[in-house]
Design an enzyme around this catalytic site. Sequence first.
Site, short mmCIF file in Angstrom:
data_model
loop_
_atom_site.label_atom_id
_atom_site.label_comp_id
_atom_site.label_asym_id
_atom_site.label_seq_id
_atom_site.Cartn_x
_atom_site.Cartn_y
_atom_site.Cartn_z
CD GLU A 82 -2.82 -1.37 1.99
OE1 GLU A 82 -2.70 -0.72 2.94
OE2 GLU A 82 -3.81 -2.09 2.26
CE LYS B 132 -10.68 -3.58 3.75
NZ LYS B 132 -9.83 -4.61 4.09
#
Length: 426
Positions: free
Chosen positions: A204, A336
């Site tokens: 990330e 999500k």
Amino acid sequence: MSEIVDIHAREIIDSRGNPTVEAEVTLASGVMGRAAVPSGASTGAREAIELRDDDVRYGGKGVRKAVGHVNGEIREALLGMKATDLAAVDGRMIELDGTPNKSRLGANALLAVSMATAHANAADAGMPLYRHLGGEEAVTLPVPMMNIVNGGAHADNSVDMQEFMILPVGASSIAEAVRYGAEVFHALKKVLHKRGSSTAVGDEGGFAPDLPSNEAAIEVILEAIDKAGFKAGQDIWLGLDCASSEFHKDGKYVLASEGKSFDAAGFVDYLAGWVNQYPILTIEDGMAEDDWAGWKLLTEKLGGKVQLVGDDLFVTNTEILKEGIDKHIANSILIKLNQIGTVSETLAAIHMAHKAGYTAVISHRSGETEDVTIADLSVATQAGQIKTGSLSRSDRVAKYNQLIRIEEALGSAARYAGRGAFKQLG
């Protein structure tokens, strides 16, 4: 002219070099919407199922089956439907799949089409996605949770906890918040370099140094905040994603890097000690997804002090979220898209959370693409918070850049959520 006249999917590559599904939905007006789905590394056990090929290609991670379902069954079922009724489109795909977790056609197949349909609708209406989904009231830019130190399943190091984040709540705009984050990111690189630690980045975009303890990650971030000229607990707060399910074994929370093991009550006390010592504003997955008794303890002890976010706990699922709300578990949900598999169901989860007084944090996954749908979604739903990684890697930065564009387009109407995104800051 909003009828669906064509749907096409293809296999593309995500930020980890793994295949994912991209879909295009074309309407009778001639406009086309395109979207690509993300993929997670640490996944909740109750997430919708991502369909992989399990053959020799890409180490079994190919998505030709999912692509085939889009170009076959799903396309045939949706041709001629009104794209403007996204709930009906999503409902038809869910019905077609026929399983409770979208395992037959694949959540990655359904989501690619759902997202692409939303984009096609926005294009057909001649407006950006955030305006199409959120209407005129969609003017709030979210506080970013910037994951600048990676551990756990997101990095190859000895840090147990998955994410150590900074939250620039003291900024006055999203553009300024991104600047805060970038300046701390660069300061942290210098701090780590001076210590002789690795400045390689994880999935990330955050650094993934080998540190002697989880607490050491907090200490280096605080040093970087100070060196960048900001005040921790004022300009910038801290956030954690423990991803506790990853180190919950036989009823114990095992921090291998520190040689420590806790029962649920002990781990709650461990986290409470951090909250008392450091300017921590949000903790995600502080307890394991199946340890609801532990979650209850955590919520009772820290729910009034910090935001407690359920990710693996709730998996963007309204049935599970409702159970959590009824039992007073956590006070926030991580959103999500690919955990549930359609845009409509995602919007329903956000609505349920907000109605119950829970916050909703829009989130990326560790495997991302250049798709920026979640940036628009965060503004459309007035979520006030977004998780989309660090200040490096184009798959992460693309979302920040989209938020900067949205803020510019909104002009004087734009509002940065800032401190107002967190009840704990009053």
